[in-house]
Scaffold this active site. Sequence first.
Site, PDB file in Angstrom:
ATOM      1  N   GLU A 233       1.344  -4.890  17.914  1.00  0.00           N
ATOM      2  CA  GLU A 233       0.772  -4.827  16.560  1.00  0.00           C
ATOM      3  C   GLU A 233      -0.742  -4.646  16.602  1.00  0.00           C
ATOM      4  OE1 GLU A 233       3.059  -4.159  14.329  1.00  0.00           O
ATOM      5  OE2 GLU A 233       1.110  -3.670  13.512  1.00  0.00           O
TER       6      GLU A 233
HETATM    7  C1  LIG Z   1       7.428  -6.259  23.758  1.00  0.00           C
HETATM    8  C2  LIG Z   1       6.792  -5.135  23.014  1.00  0.00           C
HETATM    9  C3  LIG Z   1       7.256  -4.798  21.760  1.00  0.00           C
HETATM   10  C4  LIG Z   1       6.701  -3.716  21.066  1.00  0.00           C
HETATM   11  N1  LIG Z   1       7.223  -3.340  19.857  1.00  0.00           N
HETATM   12  C5  LIG Z   1       6.793  -2.186  19.278  1.00  0.00           C
HETATM   13  C6  LIG Z   1       7.442  -1.671  18.115  1.00  0.00           C
HETATM   14  O1  LIG Z   1       8.383  -2.279  17.578  1.00  0.00           O
HETATM   15  N2  LIG Z   1       7.022  -0.478  17.613  1.00  0.00           N
HETATM   16  C7  LIG Z   1       5.993   0.220  18.175  1.00  0.00           C
HETATM   17  O2  LIG Z   1       5.668   1.290  17.681  1.00  0.00           O
HETATM   18  N3  LIG Z   1       5.341  -0.261  19.276  1.00  0.00           N
HETATM   19  C8  LIG Z   1       5.718  -1.436  19.830  1.00  0.00           C
HETATM   20  N4  LIG Z   1       5.084  -1.917  20.955  1.00  0.00           N
HETATM   21  C9  LIG Z   1       3.965  -1.180  21.502  1.00  0.00           C
HETATM   22  C10 LIG Z   1       2.631  -1.907  21.294  1.00  0.00           C
HETATM   23  O3  LIG Z   1       2.248  -1.845  19.955  1.00  0.00           O
HETATM   24  C11 LIG Z   1       1.609  -1.270  22.256  1.00  0.00           C
HETATM   25  O4  LIG Z   1       1.937  -1.739  23.545  1.00  0.00           O
HETATM   26  C12 LIG Z   1       0.176  -1.618  21.911  1.00  0.00           C
HETATM   27  O5  LIG Z   1      -0.204  -1.033  20.707  1.00  0.00           O
HETATM   28  C13 LIG Z   1      -0.812  -1.194  23.003  1.00  0.00           C
HETATM   29  O6  LIG Z   1      -0.598   0.133  23.393  1.00  0.00           O
HETATM   30  P1  LIG Z   1      -0.432   0.478  24.952  1.00  0.00           P
HETATM   31  O7  LIG Z   1       0.582  -0.439  25.502  1.00  0.00           O
HETATM   32  O8  LIG Z   1      -0.226   1.917  25.108  1.00  0.00           O
HETATM   33  O9  LIG Z   1      -1.791   0.062  25.616  1.00  0.00           O
HETATM   34  P2  LIG Z   1      -3.146   0.977  25.699  1.00  0.00           P
HETATM   35  O10 LIG Z   1      -3.351   1.582  24.377  1.00  0.00           O
HETATM   36  O11 LIG Z   1      -2.972   1.856  26.879  1.00  0.00           O
HETATM   37  O12 LIG Z   1      -4.187  -0.131  25.968  1.00  0.00           O
HETATM   38  C14 LIG Z   1      -4.449  -0.685  27.269  1.00  0.00           C
HETATM   39  C15 LIG Z   1      -5.717  -1.552  27.163  1.00  0.00           C
HETATM   40  O13 LIG Z   1      -6.819  -0.745  26.739  1.00  0.00           O
HETATM   41  C16 LIG Z   1      -7.386  -1.246  25.543  1.00  0.00           C
HETATM   42  N5  LIG Z   1      -7.777  -0.131  24.697  1.00  0.00           N
HETATM   43  C17 LIG Z   1      -7.047   0.962  24.369  1.00  0.00           C
HETATM   44  N6  LIG Z   1      -7.756   1.759  23.545  1.00  0.00           N
HETATM   45  C18 LIG Z   1      -8.949   1.158  23.332  1.00  0.00           C
HETATM   46  C19 LIG Z   1     -10.107   1.478  22.576  1.00  0.00           C
HETATM   47  N7  LIG Z   1     -10.176   2.567  21.827  1.00  0.00           N
HETATM   48  N8  LIG Z   1     -11.143   0.618  22.623  1.00  0.00           N
HETATM   49  C20 LIG Z   1     -11.076  -0.504  23.352  1.00  0.00           C
HETATM   50  N9  LIG Z   1     -10.009  -0.877  24.087  1.00  0.00           N
HETATM   51  C21 LIG Z   1      -8.961  -0.042  24.075  1.00  0.00           C
HETATM   52  C22 LIG Z   1      -6.279  -2.101  24.901  1.00  0.00           C
HETATM   53  O14 LIG Z   1      -6.811  -3.111  24.058  1.00  0.00           O
HETATM   54  C23 LIG Z   1      -5.571  -2.663  26.116  1.00  0.00           C
HETATM   55  O15 LIG Z   1      -6.237  -3.805  26.572  1.00  0.00           O
HETATM   56  C24 LIG Z   1       5.616  -3.008  21.638  1.00  0.00           C
HETATM   57  C25 LIG Z   1       5.126  -3.387  22.894  1.00  0.00           C
HETATM   58  C26 LIG Z   1       5.705  -4.423  23.584  1.00  0.00           C
HETATM   59  C27 LIG Z   1       5.171  -4.768  24.944  1.00  0.00           C
END
Ligand SMILES: Cc1cc2nc3c(=O)[nH]c(=O)nc-3n(C[C@H](O)[C@H](O)[C@H](O)COP(=O)(O)OP(=O)(O)OC[C@H]3O[C@@H](n4cnc5c(N)ncnc54)[C@H](O)[C@@H]3O)c2cc1C
Length: 571
Positions: free
Chosen positions: A429
């Site tokens: 989220e």
């Molecule tokens: C158990 C689980 C349930 C989930 N459920 C859903 C769901 O129902 N629907 C859905 O759509 N998604 C869902 N997600 C996805 C979740 O919303 C994403 O994992 C989350 O938004 C982070 O994206 P990412 O994992 O690609 O990490 P990344 O975007 O790759 O981020 C990696 C790190 O980099 C940082 N970062 C990235 N971009 C920036 C920036 N611009 N500035 C500063 N820091 C940054 C982040 O804060 C993080 O620390 C779920 C994930 C999990 C693990």
Amino acid sequence: MPYRAPINEFSFIFDKIVGLGDVTSTPLFEDASHDVVTAILAEAAKLSDEKLAPVNRSGDEHHTVLENGVMRAAPGYGEAYQAIAEGGWVGIAARPESGGMGLPMTVASAVNDMMGAACLSLQLVPLLSMGQIEALEHHASDAIKELYLPKLTSGEWTGTMNLSEPQAGSDVGALATKAEPNGDGTFSITGQKIWISWGDADFAENICHLVLARLPDAPKGTKGISLFMVPKFLPDADGNPGERNDLRVVSIEGKMGLHGSPTCVMEYSGAKGWLVGPEGGGMAAMFTMMNNARLGVGVQGVSSAEGAYQHALAYAMERKQGRTPVEGPGTIIDHADVRRMLAESKCDIFAARCIALACAAAIDMGNATGDAAWKARAAFLTPIAKAFGTETGMRVSETGVQIFGGMGFVEETGAAQYYRDVRVTAIYEGTNGIQAMDLVARKLMDGGEAAYALLDEIEADAEKTRATLPELAEPVWQATETLREATEWLVSQSDLQDRFAGAVPYLMGFARVLGGYYHLKAALAEGGEGTRSRLAKFYIDRLLPEHTGLLTHARQGAVDLYAITHDDLVA
Ligand SMILES: Cc1cc2nc3c(=O)[nH]c(=O)nc-3n(C[C@H](O)[C@H](O)[C@H](O)COP(=O)(O)OP(=O)(O)OC[C@H]3O[C@@H](n4cnc5c(N)ncnc54)[C@H](O)[C@@H]3O)c2cc1C
């Protein structure tokens, strides 16, 4: 010790801290009388204690699995979900015309808190449906509302949110799922979504996916994204689940926790979908669901903290070890360090819960009055509620493991489950880092007006309390001044990187000060003597001072941060 919902705590916070009375005095919420709210809390507590808490371990031990394309929830989950649905809890905050109870978000958040503490992985089902209901109420056509809302509010059908793709996590604008018009007002949705929570469930008649996708020739980035309702079964003319849609769960992720909740890779292969909101307006529409879920996830953090705390407290009251410095049964609760861990946890849960419920009350006041200041307050508090709530969940559940000692590291006690389950709340989220960036950028775009309005209120209340409780009021007033200076500094930074470099410490510093304010109010409500006053003194003397370090950190800007090179980091 089994979980026991803290009903009295909710009543106290409603009455003495966040002013639920103001919410229920508005025509929109006039049916939520004191008696109704009391009955709701009692019923939700019963549901949580008796139906949900007993299946919490089941989800961790058995996981939800995909068998021949069918999702099998953990033993007991189906029955527990039916209890949620039959109680009408999914529609607690939905409008009466949608089939809901129309109760304030403040009350719904307390209910979510209880359900989440009892079984976090199952509570994610109604939480997602609640967010979807709100998004449909605001953005869907009448036809979609008529078809889906009664089924969603009754809990017969469940809702999901589909944003994430392998290349599009925090950067939602990078998503590539396609939506092709079929020429009959419907669309063909094709693409892969990942990490979709509860992408399927064997206890729901239909699963309603809200999917973000791009129309042909849509502009790049978030402006080119539209939102679609893509059901697992296409509703027939009578609104019953009919033909199977072209979508499926490909696999479910192996995770460190929250095993009861399947996190799905979804394949859409020309699945039929209906547009929700205008073309290109997908992000705006999805934001309604996301804001709902952000507060909801913050509450998940608080609820996990409550569950972990109760569990650790019970252990601390029975485990005997060494000689304790005070008279008593000789259990570890009487060792200073264990007492410290429990007091910190208790104080932080109260602070985080007050922040979440104050955010919910601001949402309610905004909805009930249309007042821009209340809406700005709600928007400002949302990222703080999400991030501080979930940080509290992580800290308290980690402390819970520590209180159990070696037995905390042993799965059989269940202490580790709280820690593993809550960890993702700081990630999904919108990660807490992204929440903090939202706070210092978008939420300060008003020149700090919403922030200063809140700080003015805290200072005015602290001023009034100075005469009666000086040792509590004075530090809160001083901390608010420090926070005001940090806010002024951030507002004056035109380069957003200088704000982003200190965004998380600023958010945490803000939460610390808010926590001090709510503890002060609690102490005042009992005349400065009693349990709440002792906890307030502990928080204000020992935890509130953290704000100085955090806010110093928040004001350093980005120059020295980026002066640290890649080579420095690998050296
Ligand atoms: C158990 C689980 C349930 C989930 N459920 C859903 C769901 O129902 N629907 C859905 O759509 N998604 C869902 N997600 C996805 C979740 O919303 C994403 O994992 C989350 O938004 C982070 O994206 P990412 O994992 O690609 O990490 P990344 O975007 O790759 O981020 C990696 C790190 O980099 C940082 N970062 C990235 N971009 C920036 C920036 N611009 N500035 C500063 N820091 C940054 C982040 O804060 C993080 O620390 C779920 C994930 C999990 C693990």
